[in-house]
Design an enzyme around this catalytic site. Structure first.
Site, short mmCIF file in Angstrom:
data_model
loop_
_atom_site.label_atom_id
_atom_site.label_comp_id
_atom_site.label_asym_id
_atom_site.label_seq_id
_atom_site.Cartn_x
_atom_site.Cartn_y
_atom_site.Cartn_z
N THR A 189 0.83 -1.21 0.00
CA THR A 189 0.00 0.00 0.00
C THR A 189 0.86 1.25 0.00
O THR A 189 0.63 2.19 -0.77
CB THR A 189 -0.94 -0.01 1.22
OG1 THR A 189 -1.80 -1.15 1.11
CG2 THR A 189 -1.78 1.25 1.28
N ASN A 244 -6.06 -9.64 -7.78
CA ASN A 244 -6.14 -10.39 -6.54
C ASN A 244 -7.36 -11.29 -6.45
O ASN A 244 -7.35 -12.31 -5.78
CB ASN A 244 -6.10 -9.44 -5.34
CG ASN A 244 -7.07 -8.29 -5.48
OD1 ASN A 244 -7.05 -7.55 -6.47
ND2 ASN A 244 -7.94 -8.12 -4.50
N GLN A 256 0.52 -9.34 -6.11
CA GLN A 256 0.02 -10.71 -6.26
C GLN A 256 0.89 -11.54 -7.18
O GLN A 256 0.75 -12.77 -7.24
CB GLN A 256 -1.43 -10.70 -6.78
CG GLN A 256 -2.46 -10.15 -5.82
CD GLN A 256 -2.66 -11.01 -4.58
OE1 GLN A 256 -2.19 -12.16 -4.51
NE2 GLN A 256 -3.33 -10.46 -3.58
N ALA A 293 5.75 -8.05 1.13
CA ALA A 293 6.46 -9.22 1.66
C ALA A 293 5.50 -10.34 2.07
O ALA A 293 5.75 -11.51 1.81
CB ALA A 293 7.32 -8.82 2.86
N HIS A 294 4.37 -9.98 2.70
CA HIS A 294 3.53 -11.03 3.28
C HIS A 294 2.74 -11.82 2.23
O HIS A 294 2.11 -12.82 2.56
CB HIS A 294 2.60 -10.46 4.35
CG HIS A 294 1.43 -9.70 3.82
ND1 HIS A 294 0.17 -10.27 3.74
CD2 HIS A 294 1.32 -8.45 3.34
CE1 HIS A 294 -0.66 -9.35 3.24
NE2 HIS A 294 0.01 -8.26 2.99
N THR A 311 13.29 4.80 10.83
CA THR A 311 14.28 3.80 11.21
C THR A 311 13.99 2.48 10.51
O THR A 311 12.84 2.07 10.42
CB THR A 311 14.26 3.62 12.74
OG1 THR A 311 14.62 4.86 13.33
CG2 THR A 311 15.23 2.54 13.19
N CYS A 313 -20.83 -8.77 2.20
CA CYS A 313 -20.99 -9.01 3.63
C CYS A 313 -19.66 -9.34 4.30
O CYS A 313 -19.37 -8.87 5.39
CB CYS A 313 -21.96 -10.15 3.85
SG CYS A 313 -23.63 -9.68 3.46
#
Lengths: 382, 190
Positions: free
Chosen positions: A71, A149, A177, A198-199, A235, A323
């Site tokens: 993001t 995605n 993706q 990364a995730h 940092t 939903c």
């Protein structure tokens, strides 16, 4: 028993990445920017991570900037491009971008930038002719995701980049993706900027990177210290960077074999769905797709009910439906594909990864057809 | 994933009273698959205005299915007046609570009930009006019989005759069906 089929949302941290990160959450706590050796010793592991990612993308290490995630990378690319080219007042994107791109675009629109969206067809594929017709010399940036995605459909990057460059615009791609799942080479695709998370590739959450082609003087999004050559203050997230580096190293090593494994898993699961769930279909099956993504429609059955019943059986999947995310209305991706709301409300996404096992697959095959049959028996549309 | 009560999950995975009725006394369809939620409800009402049977079909999430299931359980055996006093809050309570974002699912249930009862009343009114204005030849053929208006339902009427002769039950059924717009069964007793 549990089985995870939501890898496009996030993936588990690779055990090797966790192990690589641990020292930097423990004894190696120094600040790499500090003068003393506590910190200085951390520069090498961080630079190794940069080299790994540069290597995976076919970039130079100097072209990689670490960020807090996909993001932030996309925000930096989009907001930066507009500042970099103040004489141009337009941005062109695809209609099926992730909110990480759509929301910065909406923000810039409120600031007076004109944003145009290129449509996709019923198979989720980008309409290149329509994209081209939107381009002119007033376009500062073309931002088109590499792979969607929700459907997994892969867009033709080279052609999009070529079109952008012909009108003198910059080209950014949200590739979160794609990286780690399919080969992504920045020079081959012609990207000026590319977002990495990364995730999504078995690295840690809260960690990402942006590729910025050498010579593009993109302004920073976050101002502060001189980290990342002044391009990204704050940092260093040393454990995050090291974890990303290790995850990238594994992805680079595994990408061919993993791609083959995921492709055959996708084929098996799709066959299972089409054979044992009457009234089902696979979205985007006519387009090139990520090997790990299946977006299936089960006519007459509401997707969240499917997810709830699967969840009760220990299976985690997802949907682009209203939903489940607390938003209203079906996903913008399905709307852009021209699907009826009824079809969009019946779509379930099944995504998997390197760690998905045959046992997971068996659990899914044991429960999915039964779930669909059960819900269809209750449905007024069956 | 939502935090659902055990009762709600039980009604979701083992929904009660699923199905539809042939020629229901009251029928309602609310929502649509376009909105992501749709429900169909059929009720059978006896001559004492009591709901004998309530069957549903739902396209929707776990709370929509559980709400419909709970609703049918709650209204069975109740009079229309009792059923009409049921609000969606009672459905939520019956199911042991529901996430705030899902309350609309229970509203759909009570809306379906309200409309099914309204449909029942309008069907029954049509049948009763038809009885009140029998054509002369049917009236003559039914001499010596009575068709108590207050016992006439939406799909069933009771015909009581003196004993002699054969009342034209089939003609009466045909006439009532034509006028009401749905099949009407005539129960004949001596």
């Amino acid at each position: 028993m549990t089985a995870y089929f939501d890898s496009n949302a996030t993936t588990r941290l690779a055990p090797e990445a966790l192990e690589a990160m641990l020292p930097f959450l423990g004894e190696s706590y120094g600040n790499p920017s500090a003068f003393c050796r506590f910190g200085r010793a951390l520069l090498d592991p961080m630079e190794n991570a940069r080299i790994e990612l540069a290597h995976l993308l076919g970039a130079d290490p100097s072209e990689i900037i670490f960020t807090s995630g996909g993001t932030e990378s996309s925000n930096m690319a989009i907001k930066g491009a507009v500042r970099l080219m103040p004489a141009r007042s337009r941005i062109v994107a695809s209609a099926v971008e992730h909110p990480a791109v759509l929301e910065p675009l909406a923000f810039l629109e409120r600031e007076g930038i004109e944003v145009s969206f290129a449509p996709v067809d019923g198979e989720g594929m980008l309409d290149l002719a329509a994209l081209e017709s939107l381009l002119d010399e007033d376009v500062a940036l073309v931002t088109v995701m590499m792979a969607n995605n929700e459907t997994g459909v892969i867009f033709p990057m080279e052609q999009v980049a070529g079109m952008a460059h012909r009108v003198g615009a910059l080209f950014h791609t949200d590739a979160v993706q794609a990286v780690g799942k399919i080969p992504v080479e920045v020079q081959q695709i012609g990207a000026d900027m590319l977002s990495v998370s990364a995730h999504k590739l078995h690295g840690p959450k809260g960690m990402g990177a942006i590729y910025i082609k050498g010579g593009i003087d993109l302004p920073p999004l976050i101002h502060g210290g001189h980290h990342e050559c002044g391009l990204r203050a704050g940092t260093y997230n040393v454990p995050g960077i090291v974890g990303l580096g290790k995850a990238v190293e594994l992805a680079a090593r595994e990408i061919d074999r993993q791609g083959r494994n995921l492709s055959s898993m996708r084929r098996r699961i799709e066959e299972m769905i089409l054979e044992s769930c009457p009234g089902s279909s696979i979205l985007g099956s006519g387009s090139p797709r990520l090997p790990n993504t299946i977006c299936a429609v089960f006519e007459g059955v509401e997707s969240e009910a499917v997810l709830t019943m699967l969840d009760m059986a220990g299976i985690c999947a997802s949907s682009g439906s209203a939903c489940s995310t607390g938003q209203s209305g079906p996903s913008h991706v399905f709307k852009a594909m021209g699907l009826s709301d009824a079809t969009a409300n019946s779509a379930v996404r099944i995504s998997f990864d390197r760690y998905t096992t045959e046992g997971d697959e068996k659990l899914l095959a044991a429960h999915l057809p039964r779930t669909i049959e059960k819900l269809r028996a209750i449905s007024p549309y069956s | 994933m939502w935090n659902y009560s055990q009762t709600l999950l039980d009604h979701f995975t083992n929904p009660r009273n699923v199905g539809s009725l042939d020629n229901p006394d009251g029928h309602a369809e609310v929502g649509s698959s376009e909105c992501g939620d749709a429900m169909q409800l059929d009720i059978r009402v006896d001559a004492d205005d009591r709901i004998e049977e309530a069957l549903f079909m739902t396209f929707g999430c776990a709370s929509a299915i559980a709400s419909a299931s709970a609703l049918t359980e709650m209204v069975k055996g109740r009079t229309l007046a009792e059923a009409e006093s049921l609000g969606n809050g009672q459905i939520v309570e019956y199911l042991g609570g529901m996430p705030e974002e899902k309350i609309h699912c229970s509203v759909m249930g009570s809306e379906a009930l309200r409309r099914a009862i309204a449909d029942f009343r309008s069907r029954r009114d049509r049948v009763r009006q038809a009885i009140a204005s029998l054509p002369p030849e049917l009236s003559r053929a039914l001499e010596g019989c009575s068709l108590p208006l207050e016992r006439a339902g939406a799909t069933r009427v009771e015909l009581v005759c003196g004993g002699e002769g054969h009342p034209p039950v089939e003609e009466l059924e045909q006439y009532l069906a034509d006028r009401a717009g749905h099949p009407v069964k005539v129960g004949f007793s001596v």
